[in-house]
Each structure stands twice: as structure tokens, then as C-alpha cells.
Design a protein around this motif. Structure first.
Motif, short mmCIF file in Angstrom:
data_model
loop_
_atom_site.label_atom_id
_atom_site.label_comp_id
_atom_site.label_asym_id
_atom_site.label_seq_id
_atom_site.Cartn_x
_atom_site.Cartn_y
_atom_site.Cartn_z
N ILE A 111 -9.77 5.37 -8.01
CA ILE A 111 -9.05 6.34 -8.85
C ILE A 111 -7.76 6.78 -8.16
N LYS A 112 -7.84 7.01 -6.88
CA LYS A 112 -6.66 7.45 -6.13
C LYS A 112 -5.60 6.36 -6.12
N ARG A 113 -6.01 5.11 -5.88
CA ARG A 113 -5.04 4.00 -5.87
C ARG A 113 -4.37 3.83 -7.23
N ALA A 114 -5.17 3.96 -8.29
CA ALA A 114 -4.61 3.80 -9.63
C ALA A 114 -3.59 4.90 -9.93
N PHE A 115 -3.88 6.12 -9.51
CA PHE A 115 -2.93 7.22 -9.74
C PHE A 115 -1.62 6.98 -9.00
#
Length: 264
Positions: A111-115
Motif C-alpha cells: 500500500i505504501k509503495r503504491a501511494f
């Protein structure tokens, strides 16, 4: 037997005709040199060097370099502009996982990488120089939803509730995490906490101390603190259950040591 004709004395014998060498490719034919006068050195005819024919070099196939995506003066290439158009057109039908292009099983790291990936591409600060008001509005709209998705999905409690919401029959009404959803989530978290450690501050304090005593193997102290917790929350099922566990553990330990234990 016939004899060769004799040459009269004092006569010059006839000269044989000059021989002509056959033509050789690449070599200039030899021509007989004029008879040199007495005492002169005959000249040597020049011979053209033999140069083998050179075949033309085969054409080498050259692979052209990959053509980069056509860029524009809007800060996005053509593919990104098409992606922005497509996503904004159906933004109201996308859940937060789809907004970040993730599976529902995505980990917090995913989720963090996608954001961060979306922020690098669509952060509004990258487009301050763009004159197109329509493009800016679409970028702001998408980035707002990306940030909203990250805010919800990075929180374990919110994410669990959101997954239930978007996989249920009311998916269409639960796509956005509204203020009402926030209140529901806080209420659910508070209820879960109360069920685990109680509602009264003093009750929670004694319960937590009892847990520490039990972890240290101090059963009598754990039992005493649990009874104190129950004086503040006499109907707390969790306290009662834990007290029964501590008392049983204390009795088993006393039996193993061969001693007696009286529950006060």
C-alpha cells in the motif's frame, strides 16, 4: 636426308617474329620494346598490380532504439494522459484498492509503495505551470482519492472494516470512507478495546497489572489484582475468565510442588 638451307657467308640471319603473351586479367599486355641501339639498356615495361575484386559489404540490420512515450508540455506523456482520463471517468465506481491498483490482499508495504508511485506521477505540485484548468481539476480529483485511499488502507482497523464494506451488498454506498464511517470505526475500536481490557480506568489498570504478574508467574499477585479489577467492573466477562485461568494455574503449580493452596 635433307639438310637445312645454309646462310651465305657474311649475311645476317633472319630474326624470329616476337612472341606475344596471352592476355592475363589484371595485367596490361606486354608490347615488344623497340630495339635498343648498341650499348643502350632496354626499358622494362610497367605492370599494373593485380587487385582482387572486393565484394560489397553486406548490409547490417540495425535495430532502432525503442521509441519513448511521446511527451507533452503538460507534465505527462500520452499514455499517462490516457490513464488519467480513464480513471477519472470511472472514479466513483472504484474502491480504494482499485484506486491504488492493488489486490485486497495487499500488505501495508504494498500500500505504501503504491501511494508513493501515484504521488510521483500525479502530485498537484508537479502541474503548477500547466495552463489547462480542466487537467488540473482532474489531477486534483484523482490525487485526493489516492490520498484518501492511503489514509484508510494504511490503518489496520479501518482497512478490515473497509474490506467488509466493499465486499458486502452495500458496496456502492461504502466506497468512500466518510465521516460517518470514521465514527463507526472509532466506535468499533473502542468497543473492541473495552471488551479486551474494560471500560473503567481503574479496572483496566488493575487488569493490566494482573497480566504482568501472570506473565512473571506471580499467581497470587495476579489473582489479587484481578479481584480488584472486578470491584470496578463486576460484570466484565473478560476479567472473570482471566481470574479463573489464574486461579487454576496457581492451584496446578501448588499441586505440583506438593503444597496446599487456599483461595481467599
Amino acid at each position: 636426308m635433307s639438310l637445312p638451307a645454309l646462310v651465305p657467308a657474311g649475311a645476317t640471319p633472319p630474326r624470329p617474329p616476337p612472341s606475344v603473351a596471352p592476355a592475363v586479367p589484371g595485367i596490361a599486355p606486354l608490347t615488344p620494346a623497340p630495339r635498343a641501339s648498341s650499348g643502350a639498356v632496354p626499358s622494362i615495361p610497367s605492370v599494373a598490380p593485380i587487385v582482387p575484386p572486393v565484394a560489397p559489404a553486406a548490409a547490417t540490420a540495425v535495430t532502432p532504439p525503442p521509441t519513448p512515450a511521446a511527451s507533452t508540455d503538460l507534465g505527462l506523456d500520452i499514455q499517462q494522459l490516457a490513464d488519467l482520463e480513464s480513471r477519472c471517468a470511472k472514479l466513483d465506481q472504484l474502491d480504494y484498492f482499485e484506486v491504488l491498483m492493488l489486490e485486497r490482499t495487499a500488505t501495508p508495504a504494498d500500500i505504501k509503495r503504491a501511494f508513493y508511485r501515484e504521488s510521483r506521477t500525479y502530485h498537484p505540485d508537479r502541474f503548477f505551470h500547466v495552463d489547462s484548468k480542466e487537467l488540473k481539476e482532474r489531477i486534483n480529483e484523482l490525487y485526493k482519492r489516492v490520498t484518501e485511499a492511503y489514509y484508510v488502507l494504511r490503518d489496520d482497523t479501518k482497512r478490515k472494516k473497509y474490506v467488509v464494506d466493499v465486499t458486502g451488498p452495500e458496496r456502492a454506498q461504502k466506497l468512500r470512507f466518510t465521516e460517518a464511517s470514521e465514527a463507526e470505526t472509532k466506535a468499533a475500536a473502542k468497543k473492541e478495546q473495552e471488551e479486551q481490557i474494560g471500560t473503567h480506568p481503574k479496572g483496566r489498570q488493575f487488569f493490566q497489572q494482573a497480566q504482568k504478574d501472570a506473565d512473571a508467574g506471580n499467581w497470587s499477585a495476579a489473582e489479587r489484582n484481578l479481584k480488584m479489577a472486578l470491584t470496578y467492573e463486576p460484570s466484565n466477562a473478560r476479567y472473570k475468565e482471566r481470574l479463573a485461568e489464574v486461579q487454576k494455574q496457581s492451584q496446578d503449580e501448588a499441586r505440583d510442588k506438593g503444597g496446599s493452596f487456599k483461595i481467599r
